[in-house]
Motif scaffolding. Structure first.
Motif, PDB file in Angstrom:
ATOM      1  N   THR A 177      -2.296  -4.973  18.243  1.00  0.00           N
ATOM      2  CA  THR A 177      -1.430  -5.075  17.069  1.00  0.00           C
ATOM      3  C   THR A 177      -2.252  -5.026  15.785  1.00  0.00           C
ATOM      4  O   THR A 177      -1.878  -4.341  14.819  1.00  0.00           O
ATOM      5  CB  THR A 177      -0.621  -6.388  17.118  1.00  0.00           C
ATOM      6  N   CYS A 178      -3.380  -5.741  15.766  1.00  0.00           N
ATOM      7  CA  CYS A 178      -4.253  -5.709  14.582  1.00  0.00           C
ATOM      8  C   CYS A 178      -4.797  -4.308  14.336  1.00  0.00           C
ATOM      9  O   CYS A 178      -4.911  -3.865  13.182  1.00  0.00           O
ATOM     10  CB  CYS A 178      -5.412  -6.704  14.764  1.00  0.00           C
ATOM     11  N   LYS A 179      -5.107  -3.599  15.405  1.00  0.00           N
ATOM     12  CA  LYS A 179      -5.605  -2.222  15.275  1.00  0.00           C
ATOM     13  C   LYS A 179      -4.548  -1.332  14.611  1.00  0.00           C
ATOM     14  O   LYS A 179      -4.870  -0.507  13.747  1.00  0.00           O
ATOM     15  CB  LYS A 179      -5.964  -1.684  16.660  1.00  0.00           C
ATOM     16  N   MET A 180      -3.271  -1.517  15.017  1.00  0.00           N
ATOM     17  CA  MET A 180      -2.206  -0.722  14.422  1.00  0.00           C
ATOM     18  C   MET A 180      -2.030  -1.068  12.944  1.00  0.00           C
ATOM     19  O   MET A 180      -1.879  -0.177  12.100  1.00  0.00           O
ATOM     20  CB  MET A 180      -0.895  -0.978  15.167  1.00  0.00           C
ATOM     21  N   LEU A 181      -2.058  -2.361  12.599  1.00  0.00           N
ATOM     22  CA  LEU A 181      -1.890  -2.779  11.211  1.00  0.00           C
ATOM     23  C   LEU A 181      -3.033  -2.287  10.330  1.00  0.00           C
ATOM     24  O   LEU A 181      -2.825  -1.947   9.155  1.00  0.00           O
ATOM     25  CB  LEU A 181      -1.777  -4.304  11.136  1.00  0.00           C
ATOM     26  N   GLU A 182      -4.236  -2.243  10.884  1.00  0.00           N
ATOM     27  CA  GLU A 182      -5.374  -1.709  10.125  1.00  0.00           C
ATOM     28  C   GLU A 182      -5.166  -0.228   9.801  1.00  0.00           C
ATOM     29  O   GLU A 182      -5.492   0.243   8.700  1.00  0.00           O
ATOM     30  CB  GLU A 182      -6.661  -1.910  10.920  1.00  0.00           C
ATOM     31  N   LYS A 183      -4.609   0.518  10.741  1.00  0.00           N
ATOM     32  CA  LYS A 183      -4.310   1.935  10.504  1.00  0.00           C
ATOM     33  C   LYS A 183      -3.255   2.082   9.413  1.00  0.00           C
ATOM     34  O   LYS A 183      -3.322   2.995   8.584  1.00  0.00           O
ATOM     35  CB  LYS A 183      -3.847   2.601  11.797  1.00  0.00           C
ATOM     36  N   GLU A 185      -2.802   0.015   6.929  1.00  0.00           N
ATOM     37  CA  GLU A 185      -3.455  -0.286   5.648  1.00  0.00           C
ATOM     38  C   GLU A 185      -4.280   0.907   5.161  1.00  0.00           C
ATOM     39  O   GLU A 185      -4.305   1.220   3.973  1.00  0.00           O
ATOM     40  CB  GLU A 185      -4.349  -1.520   5.795  1.00  0.00           C
ATOM     41  N   GLU A 186      -4.950   1.569   6.087  1.00  0.00           N
ATOM     42  CA  GLU A 186      -5.728   2.760   5.708  1.00  0.00           C
ATOM     43  C   GLU A 186      -4.813   3.849   5.171  1.00  0.00           C
ATOM     44  O   GLU A 186      -5.144   4.527   4.189  1.00  0.00           O
ATOM     45  CB  GLU A 186      -6.508   3.275   6.921  1.00  0.00           C
ATOM     46  N   ARG A 187      -3.676   4.018   5.820  1.00  0.00           N
ATOM     47  CA  ARG A 187      -2.745   5.056   5.370  1.00  0.00           C
ATOM     48  C   ARG A 187      -2.106   4.682   4.029  1.00  0.00           C
ATOM     49  O   ARG A 187      -1.824   5.554   3.202  1.00  0.00           O
ATOM     50  CB  ARG A 187      -1.657   5.264   6.422  1.00  0.00           C
ATOM     51  N   ARG A 188      -1.892   3.396   3.801  1.00  0.00           N
ATOM     52  CA  ARG A 188      -1.308   2.958   2.526  1.00  0.00           C
ATOM     53  C   ARG A 188      -2.246   3.236   1.368  1.00  0.00           C
ATOM     54  O   ARG A 188      -1.803   3.627   0.293  1.00  0.00           O
ATOM     55  CB  ARG A 188      -1.001   1.459   2.603  1.00  0.00           C
ATOM     56  N   ALA A 189      -3.558   3.031   1.596  1.00  0.00           N
ATOM     57  CA  ALA A 189      -4.586   3.337   0.587  1.00  0.00           C
ATOM     58  C   ALA A 189      -4.296   2.684  -0.768  1.00  0.00           C
ATOM     59  O   ALA A 189      -4.446   3.309  -1.829  1.00  0.00           O
ATOM     60  CB  ALA A 189      -4.727   4.851   0.427  1.00  0.00           C
ATOM     61  N   GLY A 190      -3.853   1.441  -0.730  1.00  0.00           N
ATOM     62  CA  GLY A 190      -3.636   0.705  -1.964  1.00  0.00           C
ATOM     63  C   GLY A 190      -2.336   1.005  -2.685  1.00  0.00           C
ATOM     64  O   GLY A 190      -2.044   0.399  -3.723  1.00  0.00           O
ATOM     65  N   ARG A 191      -1.530   1.917  -2.164  1.00  0.00           N
ATOM     66  CA  ARG A 191      -0.259   2.259  -2.814  1.00  0.00           C
ATOM     67  C   ARG A 191       0.792   1.174  -2.568  1.00  0.00           C
ATOM     68  O   ARG A 191       0.775   0.494  -1.548  1.00  0.00           O
ATOM     69  CB  ARG A 191       0.259   3.592  -2.289  1.00  0.00           C
ATOM     70  N   ASP A 192       1.717   1.024  -3.507  1.00  0.00           N
ATOM     71  CA  ASP A 192       2.805   0.064  -3.329  1.00  0.00           C
ATOM     72  C   ASP A 192       3.872   0.593  -2.380  1.00  0.00           C
ATOM     73  O   ASP A 192       4.524  -0.182  -1.679  1.00  0.00           O
ATOM     74  CB  ASP A 192       3.450  -0.260  -4.689  1.00  0.00           C
ATOM     75  N   GLU A 193       4.056   1.917  -2.348  1.00  0.00           N
ATOM     76  CA  GLU A 193       5.061   2.517  -1.491  1.00  0.00           C
ATOM     77  C   GLU A 193       4.494   3.748  -0.792  1.00  0.00           C
ATOM     78  O   GLU A 193       3.734   4.505  -1.389  1.00  0.00           O
ATOM     79  CB  GLU A 193       6.298   2.931  -2.298  1.00  0.00           C
ATOM     80  N   PHE A 194       4.855   3.904   0.472  1.00  0.00           N
ATOM     81  CA  PHE A 194       4.505   5.112   1.222  1.00  0.00           C
ATOM     82  C   PHE A 194       5.431   5.205   2.426  1.00  0.00           C
ATOM     83  O   PHE A 194       6.027   4.203   2.838  1.00  0.00           O
ATOM     84  CB  PHE A 194       3.030   5.088   1.663  1.00  0.00           C
TER      85      PHE A 194
END
Length: 357
Positions: A177-183, A185-194
């Motif tokens: 689950t942590c591995k999925m959440l890390e992915k 976060e990487e995809r979000r790249a600091g954006r508020d919405e995606f």
């Protein structure tokens, strides 16, 4: 020659009589039996039953916007439109027909409990799978009866003891689950919405967790079984959408032949992992090792283990992923629920830390 013709005519007449008896007389007799008890329904239609109307109601429901767009959580008219409509018309319970097979729709919790708890006494029993259902779900626990069911249930209880789940499987569940959440976060790249297809991500997470807990060090090979079963599910869905004409389910079709081919590949894949695990014996906490390491007097054979894994894979993956997707959807639609969930999680985490001190 005359005698042969007479025999053929007699056989045809007997077959025709049995067909009429099973598809006309018996269904109307059953319908009348329930009607005397106050249980009615949409009424039996010879051969096809109520399946054409059920299909029409589903198509009509899917053509409308989802009620969730308007903040309405009542999804029953969309996911089970036939039940929503007929329960309002005929009450609960009600009787409907899948081809010439009667279906009693019940919703009373006490009645459901009585049925599920008294299957061994002869009053109630499980509905057996048709040939396509056996291919998809396997001959696992949900397909067994009597002493066979009792033996499998007793053996399967051992791997699923709560203390064993917490000790052996919970770390793997958290890690995946942590591995999925890390992915994410990487995809979000600091954006508020995606945007992201969360439903597929949750199905992948469910597959990864079950593969890891089921096969341990062989989890990567185990993931291939999911791919095979997903393909089987597609052909199974096409098969069940067809009209339920008596005897048709036993005839070979293009969909059923593909299901048989994929089933053979699935069985060989699981069999190969069983033998590999038997040779290495390295992963003692995996579901496979626990099944294979059961008592000598109560040990499942290779084919029985294959059946249990097919059931475990399909039932576990679909139910877990769909439940997670539904929970996240409701949380997204109700931000205040998110706050309450965070408070509860934080409180549980604090209690856990205090217990560890």
């Amino acid at each position: 020659m005359t005698h042969l013709i007479l025999v053929l005519v007699a056989v045809f007449c007997i077959r025709l009589f049995k067909f009429a008896y099973n598809t006309i007389w018996i269904p109307f007799r059953i319908q009348n039996h329930f009607k005397k008890q106050g249980v009615t329904g949409p009424g039996y239609r010879p051969i096809f039953g109520n399946m054409p109307e059920i299909r029409r109601l589903f198509e009509e429901a899917m053509s409308k916007p989802s009620p969730l767009h308007d903040g309405d959580h009542d999804v029953l008219p969309r996911v089970a439109p036939f039940y929503h409509k007929w329960s309002n018309i005929y009450g609960k319970p009600f009787l409907y027909w899948s081809g010439s097979q009667p279906r009693l729709a019940i919703s009373d919790p006490d009645l459901i409990k009585e049925i599920t708890m008294n299957t061994g006494g002869g009053s109630f029993d499980k509905t057996g799978f048709d040939p396509k259902g056996k291919i998809l779900f396997g001959q696992g626990l949900i397909a067994l009866f009597g002493q066979q069911w009792t033996l499998h249930r007793r053996i399967l209880n051992r791997p699923f003891r709560m203390e064993r789940v917490k000790e052996c499987w919970l770390p793997d569940i958290v890690a995946e689950t942590c591995k999925m959440l890390e992915k994410w976060e990487e995809r979000r790249a600091g954006r508020d919405e995606f945007e992201m297809e969360v439903f597929k991500q949750l199905h992948d997470l469910s597959a990864d967790i079950i593969s890891r807990t089921a096969f341990g060090t062989f989890s990567e090979q185990g993931k291939q079984i999911f791919l095979l079963q997903e393909q089987q599910m597609q052909f199974f869905s096409l098969a069940v959408e067809s009209l339920n004409i008596p005897g048709l389910r036993f005839l070979p079709t293009k969909n059923s032949r593909e299901m048989w081919r994929l089933d053979k590949e699935t069985n060989e894949s699981i069999r190969a992992l069983i033998r590999a695990n038997n040779e290495t014996r390295e992963e003692s906490s995996s579901f496979l090792s626990l099944l294979m390491g059961s008592d000598e007097e109560e040990r499942l054979g290779e084919e029985e283990i294959i059946g249990e894994f097919k059931t475990f894979y399909f039932a576990g993956k679909e139910t877990a992923a769909n439940a997670l997707a539904w929970a996240l959807l409701l949380l997204g639609l109700n931000p205040e629920w998110q706050d309450k969930a965070r408070e509860e999680v934080s409180w549980v985490a604090i209690r856990f830390r205090l217990q560890r001190i």
